[in-house]
Write a protein that holds these residues in place. Structure first.
Motif, PDB file in Angstrom:
ATOM      1  N   LEU A 152      51.862  24.017  12.166  1.00  0.00           N
ATOM      2  CA  LEU A 152      52.810  23.975  13.276  1.00  0.00           C
ATOM      3  C   LEU A 152      52.066  24.072  14.606  1.00  0.00           C
ATOM      4  O   LEU A 152      52.383  23.372  15.571  1.00  0.00           O
ATOM      5  N   GLY A 153      51.049  24.945  14.620  1.00  0.00           N
ATOM      6  CA  GLY A 153      50.257  25.114  15.841  1.00  0.00           C
ATOM      7  C   GLY A 153      49.589  23.811  16.246  1.00  0.00           C
ATOM      8  O   GLY A 153      49.633  23.416  17.418  1.00  0.00           O
ATOM      9  N   SER A 154      49.003  23.117  15.260  1.00  0.00           N
ATOM     10  CA  SER A 154      48.339  21.849  15.597  1.00  0.00           C
ATOM     11  C   SER A 154      49.353  20.848  16.122  1.00  0.00           C
ATOM     12  O   SER A 154      49.096  20.119  17.064  1.00  0.00           O
ATOM     13  N   TYR A 155      50.548  20.863  15.472  1.00  0.00           N
ATOM     14  CA  TYR A 155      51.595  19.944  15.925  1.00  0.00           C
ATOM     15  C   TYR A 155      51.969  20.241  17.374  1.00  0.00           C
ATOM     16  O   TYR A 155      52.061  19.335  18.204  1.00  0.00           O
ATOM     17  N   LEU A 156      52.142  21.539  17.683  1.00  0.00           N
ATOM     18  CA  LEU A 156      52.522  21.926  19.047  1.00  0.00           C
ATOM     19  C   LEU A 156      51.455  21.504  20.044  1.00  0.00           C
ATOM     20  O   LEU A 156      51.751  20.907  21.083  1.00  0.00           O
ATOM     21  N   VAL A 157      50.199  21.815  19.712  1.00  0.00           N
ATOM     22  CA  VAL A 157      49.103  21.463  20.618  1.00  0.00           C
ATOM     23  C   VAL A 157      49.072  19.955  20.834  1.00  0.00           C
ATOM     24  O   VAL A 157      48.956  19.459  21.954  1.00  0.00           O
ATOM     25  N   TRP A 158      49.262  19.225  19.718  1.00  0.00           N
ATOM     26  CA  TRP A 158      49.226  17.768  19.823  1.00  0.00           C
ATOM     27  C   TRP A 158      50.330  17.276  20.741  1.00  0.00           C
ATOM     28  O   TRP A 158      50.119  16.451  21.632  1.00  0.00           O
TER      29      TRP A 158
END
Lengths: 262, 451
Positions: free
Chosen positions: B194-200
């Motif tokens: 989820l974190g990677s998705y948010l950062v992306w």
């Protein structure tokens, strides 16, 4: 198609010829590929709003020279300054220069998995951090300028070669480059498509864009160029105005080359 | 020769289908003497095989062994009172599937038939209480579809939700089944995804709507909190995982984890950094040079001696999953490397010339093309990975094949190996065939801009 006049004029671009500002300054640039020396000491200056056409037989180093200007190739010796920024291993300089120098390749190199729209907006959203709506508007405007607004949601493979090359030009222009490099932009095209691409390039030159063009289209070159550079064996053998080249070439190699391609 | 009159002649009427069929037959089946002989021989062989198969399936065979033991094939020694965990996972997945169909696809008859067949097999054979659950799951599939239809005004938000749902499907499923100690680990995995998705999303130049950002952020915080406080979710001891559930769990865990690992290894092997390149190359060559069975034995018998004290009693199933992941990653790396090499150099140069950085060039230009180019090979790899899961027999785990062999030891089913093994083969085939269809579909969908 582009039969109606293509206007590529940037709003702020005055319709004049080369200014006094230096856009590209090359000093004794040398480049080796392994043992082969591709550039043997190139020294030249390109002024802002100047259109320079680079001529020369294949293997003479003209492509390599062009690719050194946005550091797709790294030069080994000498100095290259583009718009006041020296090209070296400093990554910040590299990023700045790359987003200010547009390049159009012989093989188009569009991204086949992305739509025309996304091809144009990719760098806007991910390098310029432009919001998607603004980037889309820019893509639409650019496609209008190169004459194919209706193709915005197609994929590159669905376009003709000439249309693909015009998308490639639009993609490069999207970044508002200060300098445009053209590496034989019409060499991979069928004859009937060459004109539509040259028309776009002509419009661009008239709008005051600084351009360095490698091409064999002599009619076009003669018409738009402020200056010719003739490359052979990794050196600039002769340079001058189109008139000088066509009427009074000095060097034997230039004469031989011109006699072969004209 | 007479000139062809193109003006007056009407286009010839299409031939009658019977005529066309006869024409086709003479062209393709009885074109020559040899051709006719071949056709007749093939038909004879086919008829004989069909006769034997049908006779076995409907007359000779006694399928009671399969019917009576359906629960064992499906879940082996998985406790009855814990079966709800598996149903929960399946319900969650079917709701997501339904919504996805509504949002991105259409339910082609073939896919519908294939998934219905798999579902019927899984459910109808699994427990005695299957029918109501089967209905529930199909209901969720439908309601996911309908919900997406009704809420199509918020299509974009819904799509985001479903994507996050799929990203979390893996940890959620495992938590349902494994529970307990797996929670912090899986919360970490979820938080990472989820974190990677948010950062992306935050860096993609298209800012998230504030509300979406708020609840995704909240979810991320909850996940991060779960990493530290360990809620005592009871799970099912992995020693009890068996039957088809075990095959599927190992295959899913290994596929999901080995894919990113394989991509990283492929990038490493083609990297310009010598140390990275050597490490990745050595890993790939080492793993590829050893048979999977050997790797399984090693992680069963040898690995514990090399692990630090605290990890020494990691349970067998987890070690086996790790072995499959490590094995699969090496192969995926080589497949993806092939794809990377198929991308012309000009693609990278064009992206660089636009000012895109190294990571952006990979993520937006190189990898999508490279992975698309190798989807057929990847599909093949995942199919063989799934089939390879039955090798866990050698380390003493009970997968569906092992169940299929052992049920015939029951007194009333002695001599019924044929039925049992054929049923196991059918289950494997149905699942691998579905994977193959999904692969083909992906290929077609992603092939839009094919050069």
């Amino acid at each position: 198609m582009v039969e109606e006049t293509v206007t590529l004029a940037e709003p702020e671009a005055p319709d004049g010829r080369a200014s006094e500002k230096d856009m590209v300054v090359c000093t004794d640039v040398k480049k080796w590929f392994g043992d082969f020396q591709a550039l043997k000491g190139i020294t030249t200056v390109v002024k802002e709003r100047e259109v320079v056409v680079v001529l020369g037989p294949s293997g003479s180093g003209k492509s390599t020279f062009l690719r050194c200007l946005n550091r797709l190739e790294e030069h080994d010796e000498g100095q290259i300054i583009v718009d006041g920024v020296e090209l070296n291993n400093d990554l910040r300089n590299l990023e700045k220069v790359r987003s200010e120098v547009g390049i159009v390749f012989q093989q188009f190199n569009l991204f086949p998995h992305l739509t025309v729209r996304r091809n144009i907006t990719l760098a806007l959203t991910h390098v310029r951090r432009m919001p998607k709506t603004a980037a889309n508007a820019r893509a639409e405007e650019l496609l209008r300028r190169v004459g194919i607004p209706e193709q915005i949601d197609t994929y590159p493979a669905q376009l003709s070669g000439g249309q693909q090359q015009r998308v490639a030009i639009a993609r490069a222009l999207a970044m508002h480059p200060r300098l445009m490099l053209f590496d034989e932009p019409t060499s991979a095209l069928d004859p009937e498509m060459i004109k539509e691409v040259l028309d776009v390039m002509r419009g661009l030159a008239e709008s005051g864009m600084t351009m360095i063009v490698v091409t064999h289209e002599m009619g076009f070159a003669r018409e738009v160029a402020d200056r010719f550079l003739f490359f052979d064996g990794g050196l600039i053998v002769e340079e001058g105005t189109p008139q000088h080249f066509f009427e009074n070439p000095q060097e034997e190699r230039t004469k031989l080359f011109l006699s072969q391609i004209l | 020769m007479t000139a062809i009159d193109v003006t007056s002649e009407r286009p010839p009427a299409p031939p009658l289908s019977l005529v066309r069929a006869r024409r086709w037959a003479t062209d393709n089946l009885f074109g020559s003497l040899g051709n006719s002989a071949l056709t007749l021989i093939s038909v004879a062989i086919l008829a004989y095989v069909a006769y034997q198969v049908l006779r076995f399936v409907f007359i000779t065979a006694d399928w009671e062994v399969v019917l009576d033991n359906r629960r064992l094939y499906f879940a082996g020694r998985f406790p009855d009172e814990e079966m709800w965990r598996i149903w929960m996972s399946l319900w969650y997945l079917s709701a997501l599937t339904g919504a996805s169909f509504r949002l991105w696809g259409r339910l082609t008859p073939l896919i519908a038939a294939a998934s219905a067949a798999v579902a019927v097999l899984l459910f109808a054979f699994a427990t005695d209480y299957a029918q109501p659950r089967l209905l529930l799951a199909l209901g969720l599939l439908a309601s996911g579809y309908l919900a997406a239809a009704v809420l199509s005004r918020w299509r974009r938000q819904l799509a985001g939700l479903v994507i996050v749902g799929w990203l979390l499907a893996f940890p959620i499923t495992i938590v349902f089944i494994a529970g307990g100690a797996a929670v912090p680990l899986l919360a970490a995995a979820g938080a990472f995804v989820l974190g990677s998705y948010l950062v992306w999303r935050l860096t993609s130049g298209e800012p998230l709507p504030r509300r979406e950002l708020a609840w995704l952020g909240a979810l991320e915080l909850v996940l991060m909190a779960l990493i530290f406080i360990e809620p005592n979710v009871e799970g099912v001891d992995s020693r009890l995982w068996s039957g088809l559930v075990l095959n599927i769990l190992i295959a899913i865990v290994a596929s999901v984890l080995s894919f990113p690992l394989g991509v990283v290894l492929a990038l490493g092997r083609t990297s310009g950094l010598p140390v990275v390149r050597v490490v990745c190359t050595v890993y790939i060559e080492l793993i590829r040079g050893v048979p999977l069975i050997t790797i399984l034995f090693i992680s069963w018998l040898v690995l514990p001696d090399f692990l630090p004290e605290s990890l020494r009693d990691t349970d067998l199933v987890v070690r086996i999953m790790a072995a499959f992941t490590a094995f699969s990653a090496a192969y995926i790396a080589e497949i993806v490397r092939g794809g990377l090499q198929s991308i012309p150099r000009g693609q990278r140069e064009a992206a660089q010339a636009l000012g895109l950085g190294g990571v952006a060039v990979l993520v937006f230009v190189i990898l999508p093309q490279a992975i698309r180019a190798v989807i057929p090979a990847l599909t093949g790899h995942f199919i063989s990975l799934f089939k390879d899961t039955s090798l866990v027999i050698v380390v003493g785990l009970t997968d569906i094949l092992d169940v299929g062999r052992s049920v015939t030891a029951q007194r009333e089913f002695i001599g019924r190996q044929k039925e049992s093994l054929l049923f196991v083969a059918l289950v494997f085939w149905l699942i691998t065939f579905s994977i193959s269809r999904v692969g083909q579909r992906l290929e077609r969908r992603l092939g839009v801009g094919e050069r």
